[in-house]
Write a protein that holds these residues in place. Sequence first.
Motif, PDB file in Angstrom:
ATOM      1  N   VAL A  48     -22.213  11.015 -51.964  1.00 35.98           N
ATOM      2  CA  VAL A  48     -22.589  10.501 -50.647  1.00 35.98           C
ATOM      3  C   VAL A  48     -22.114   9.059 -50.584  1.00 35.98           C
ATOM      4  CG1 VAL A  48     -24.492   9.922 -49.103  1.00 35.98           C
ATOM      5  CG2 VAL A  48     -24.601  12.005 -50.493  1.00 35.98           C
ATOM      6  N   TYR A  49     -21.268   8.762 -49.630  1.00 34.78           N
ATOM      7  CA  TYR A  49     -20.663   7.432 -49.559  1.00 34.78           C
ATOM      8  C   TYR A  49     -21.517   6.489 -48.719  1.00 34.78           C
ATOM      9  CZ  TYR A  49     -16.556   9.583 -51.618  1.00 34.78           C
ATOM     10  OH  TYR A  49     -15.710  10.239 -52.474  1.00 34.78           O
ATOM     11  N   THR A  50     -21.540   5.244 -49.139  1.00 33.51           N
ATOM     12  CA  THR A  50     -22.288   4.220 -48.420  1.00 33.51           C
ATOM     13  C   THR A  50     -21.458   2.947 -48.379  1.00 33.51           C
ATOM     14  OG1 THR A  50     -24.379   3.003 -48.338  1.00 33.51           O
ATOM     15  CG2 THR A  50     -23.452   3.396 -50.506  1.00 33.51           C
ATOM     16  N   PHE A  51     -21.709   2.112 -47.403  1.00 32.46           N
ATOM     17  CA  PHE A  51     -20.942   0.878 -47.279  1.00 32.46           C
ATOM     18  C   PHE A  51     -21.430  -0.156 -48.294  1.00 32.46           C
ATOM     19  CE2 PHE A  51     -20.548   2.696 -42.967  1.00 32.46           C
ATOM     20  CZ  PHE A  51     -19.165   2.707 -42.869  1.00 32.46           C
ATOM     21  N   PRO A  52     -20.514  -0.871 -48.923  1.00 34.77           N
ATOM     22  CA  PRO A  52     -20.914  -1.919 -49.871  1.00 34.77           C
ATOM     23  C   PRO A  52     -21.396  -3.162 -49.128  1.00 34.77           C
ATOM     24  CG  PRO A  52     -18.541  -1.926 -49.619  1.00 34.77           C
ATOM     25  CD  PRO A  52     -19.049  -0.748 -48.813  1.00 34.77           C
ATOM     26  N   ALA A  53     -21.945  -4.096 -49.867  1.00 41.69           N
ATOM     27  CA  ALA A  53     -22.347  -5.372 -49.267  1.00 41.69           C
ATOM     28  C   ALA A  53     -21.119  -6.055 -48.664  1.00 41.69           C
ATOM     29  CB  ALA A  53     -22.984  -6.261 -50.327  1.00 41.69           C
ATOM     30  N   LYS A  54     -21.308  -6.720 -47.536  1.00 39.29           N
ATOM     31  CA  LYS A  54     -20.178  -7.289 -46.807  1.00 39.29           C
ATOM     32  C   LYS A  54     -19.666  -8.598 -47.394  1.00 39.29           C
ATOM     33  CE  LYS A  54     -21.576  -5.216 -42.396  1.00 39.29           C
ATOM     34  NZ  LYS A  54     -21.966  -5.489 -40.986  1.00 39.29           N
ATOM     35  N   SER A  55     -20.490  -9.282 -48.153  1.00 41.20           N
ATOM     36  CA  SER A  55     -20.089 -10.574 -48.708  1.00 41.20           C
ATOM     37  C   SER A  55     -20.755 -10.767 -50.062  1.00 41.20           C
ATOM     38  CB  SER A  55     -20.497 -11.715 -47.768  1.00 41.20           C
ATOM     39  OG  SER A  55     -21.914 -11.801 -47.679  1.00 41.20           O
ATOM     40  N   PHE A  56     -20.314 -11.797 -50.781  1.00 38.82           N
ATOM     41  CA  PHE A  56     -20.935 -12.084 -52.075  1.00 38.82           C
ATOM     42  C   PHE A  56     -22.406 -12.414 -51.899  1.00 38.82           C
ATOM     43  CE2 PHE A  56     -22.382 -15.032 -55.334  1.00 38.82           C
ATOM     44  CZ  PHE A  56     -22.091 -14.311 -56.485  1.00 38.82           C
ATOM     45  N   ASN A  57     -22.731 -13.153 -50.842  1.00 41.99           N
ATOM     46  CA  ASN A  57     -24.125 -13.520 -50.606  1.00 41.99           C
ATOM     47  C   ASN A  57     -24.978 -12.275 -50.361  1.00 41.99           C
ATOM     48  OD1 ASN A  57     -26.218 -15.653 -50.021  1.00 41.99           O
ATOM     49  ND2 ASN A  57     -26.234 -14.584 -48.062  1.00 41.99           N
ATOM     50  N   ASP A  58     -24.441 -11.329 -49.574  1.00 41.10           N
ATOM     51  CA  ASP A  58     -25.172 -10.086 -49.325  1.00 41.10           C
ATOM     52  C   ASP A  58     -25.363  -9.305 -50.626  1.00 41.10           C
ATOM     53  OD1 ASP A  58     -25.324 -10.659 -46.652  1.00 41.10           O
ATOM     54  OD2 ASP A  58     -23.651  -9.363 -46.067  1.00 41.10           O
ATOM     55  N   MET A  59     -24.329  -9.282 -51.460  1.00 44.73           N
ATOM     56  CA  MET A  59     -24.423  -8.576 -52.733  1.00 44.73           C
ATOM     57  C   MET A  59     -25.457  -9.238 -53.641  1.00 44.73           C
ATOM     58  SD  MET A  59     -21.459  -7.667 -55.553  1.00 44.73           S
ATOM     59  CE  MET A  59     -21.216  -9.382 -56.040  1.00 44.73           C
ATOM     60  N   PHE A  60     -25.488 -10.561 -53.643  1.00 49.11           N
ATOM     61  CA  PHE A  60     -26.442 -11.271 -54.489  1.00 49.11           C
ATOM     62  C   PHE A  60     -27.873 -11.017 -54.021  1.00 49.11           C
ATOM     63  CE2 PHE A  60     -28.523 -15.307 -55.982  1.00 49.11           C
ATOM     64  CZ  PHE A  60     -28.463 -14.990 -57.327  1.00 49.11           C
ATOM     65  N   GLU A  61     -28.082 -10.980 -52.707  1.00 45.63           N
ATOM     66  CA  GLU A  61     -29.410 -10.669 -52.182  1.00 45.63           C
ATOM     67  C   GLU A  61     -29.816  -9.251 -52.580  1.00 45.63           C
ATOM     68  OE1 GLU A  61     -31.587 -12.576 -50.771  1.00 45.63           O
ATOM     69  OE2 GLU A  61     -30.298 -14.343 -50.640  1.00 45.63           O
ATOM     70  N   GLN A  62     -28.849  -8.335 -52.551  1.00 45.82           N
ATOM     71  CA  GLN A  62     -29.120  -6.957 -52.964  1.00 45.82           C
ATOM     72  C   GLN A  62     -29.506  -6.901 -54.434  1.00 45.82           C
ATOM     73  OE1 GLN A  62     -25.774  -4.128 -53.462  1.00 45.82           O
ATOM     74  NE2 GLN A  62     -26.808  -2.872 -51.917  1.00 45.82           N
ATOM     75  N   ARG A  63     -28.790  -7.640 -55.267  1.00 46.68           N
ATOM     76  CA  ARG A  63     -29.098  -7.648 -56.700  1.00 46.68           C
ATOM     77  C   ARG A  63     -30.449  -8.307 -56.967  1.00 46.68           C
ATOM     78  NH1 ARG A  63     -25.451  -4.992 -55.496  1.00 46.68           N
ATOM     79  NH2 ARG A  63     -23.577  -4.525 -56.708  1.00 46.68           N
ATOM     80  N   LYS A  64     -30.804  -9.318 -56.192  1.00 49.35           N
ATOM     81  CA  LYS A  64     -32.126  -9.933 -56.322  1.00 49.35           C
ATOM     82  C   LYS A  64     -33.213  -8.912 -55.998  1.00 49.35           C
ATOM     83  CE  LYS A  64     -32.454 -13.807 -54.013  1.00 49.35           C
ATOM     84  NZ  LYS A  64     -32.132 -14.796 -52.942  1.00 49.35           N
ATOM     85  N   ARG A  65     -32.978  -8.134 -54.955  1.00 50.16           N
ATOM     86  CA  ARG A  65     -33.949  -7.103 -54.574  1.00 50.16           C
ATOM     87  C   ARG A  65     -34.064  -6.054 -55.667  1.00 50.16           C
ATOM     88  NH1 ARG A  65     -33.063  -2.389 -51.742  1.00 50.16           N
ATOM     89  NH2 ARG A  65     -30.986  -3.078 -51.074  1.00 50.16           N
ATOM     90  N   TRP A  66     -32.935  -5.643 -56.214  1.00 51.17           N
ATOM     91  CA  TRP A  66     -32.966  -4.672 -57.306  1.00 51.17           C
ATOM     92  C   TRP A  66     -33.693  -5.242 -58.521  1.00 51.17           C
ATOM     93  CZ3 TRP A  66     -27.211  -2.605 -57.318  1.00 51.17           C
ATOM     94  CH2 TRP A  66     -27.005  -1.844 -56.153  1.00 51.17           C
ATOM     95  N   GLY A  67     -33.451  -6.512 -58.804  1.00 51.19           N
ATOM     96  CA  GLY A  67     -34.109  -7.136 -59.946  1.00 51.19           C
ATOM     97  C   GLY A  67     -35.612  -7.235 -59.767  1.00 51.19           C
ATOM     98  N   SER A  68     -36.058  -7.412 -58.517  1.00 52.15           N
ATOM     99  CA  SER A  68     -37.486  -7.600 -58.256  1.00 52.15           C
ATOM    100  C   SER A  68     -38.319  -6.373 -58.604  1.00 52.15           C
ATOM    101  CB  SER A  68     -37.703  -7.961 -56.780  1.00 52.15           C
ATOM    102  OG  SER A  68     -37.495  -6.835 -55.931  1.00 52.15           O
ATOM    103  N   LYS A  69     -37.718  -5.195 -58.544  1.00 57.29           N
ATOM    104  CA  LYS A  69     -38.496  -3.973 -58.746  1.00 57.29           C
ATOM    105  C   LYS A  69     -38.634  -3.581 -60.211  1.00 57.29           C
ATOM    106  CE  LYS A  69     -34.363  -1.188 -57.717  1.00 57.29           C
ATOM    107  NZ  LYS A  69     -33.751  -0.271 -56.736  1.00 57.29           N
ATOM    108  N   THR A  70     -37.834  -4.183 -61.079  1.00 53.62           N
ATOM    109  CA  THR A  70     -37.849  -3.754 -62.479  1.00 53.62           C
ATOM    110  C   THR A  70     -39.180  -4.026 -63.172  1.00 53.62           C
ATOM    111  OG1 THR A  70     -36.853  -5.865 -63.147  1.00 53.62           O
ATOM    112  CG2 THR A  70     -35.357  -4.030 -62.735  1.00 53.62           C
TER     113      THR A  70
END
Length: 209
Positions: A75-97
Amino acid sequence: DFLSHGIIAAAAIGAKFPLNSNANNMSFRKSAFDAVGGYGLAGSVVSGDDDLLLQRIWKSKKWNIKYMTDASGAVYTFPAKSFNDMFEQRKRWGSKTVHYTRPQMIFLGAIFFFYLCIPASIIAALFFPILWISAICLLIVKLIGEYMLLLPGMKIFDKSGLRKYIIPGSILQLPMVLCAVVIGVFFKFVWKGGTYKRKVNTQVSMKQI
């Protein structure tokens, strides 16, 4: 980087030790969903209900968990549009661990500590040059380990053309992971136009399930 998360998820599930999942490419039996309390037991955790559901199903030991590697089922999904968006995504992923089950937390904590030792040893080597050997060895272990993991994974997912990015990606990933996890756990992240801190209802913490 996003592909590496899929490869790691597949490898962990293959080892019968699931770490993470992706809600846009995830299916489960309704009976399994209901038996472990569905998404409700995630409490007030802002992000991570898919991972926490996967781990509760695994912990129940009543169902088998498989990762479908057939590219036709992707199932394909769109990647983060910018480095800042990707970093925010990784922060969110890190928060749940920090809400994962104890075995997963210990495992990921050990990896985080290993990652942390690399820049720490580099900084220490500036004052004690003999430690450059340790710093270089730690970095080589990271690069070789991730190359050995990602290369066969790229073949399975028919993405071998990306193998030239493994080494530079592994180097860039190091500071991003360290910063994203710390900021995601202790500070704020942006998601879907809102700013959040990680939240958890202690009455339904994964540690109590």
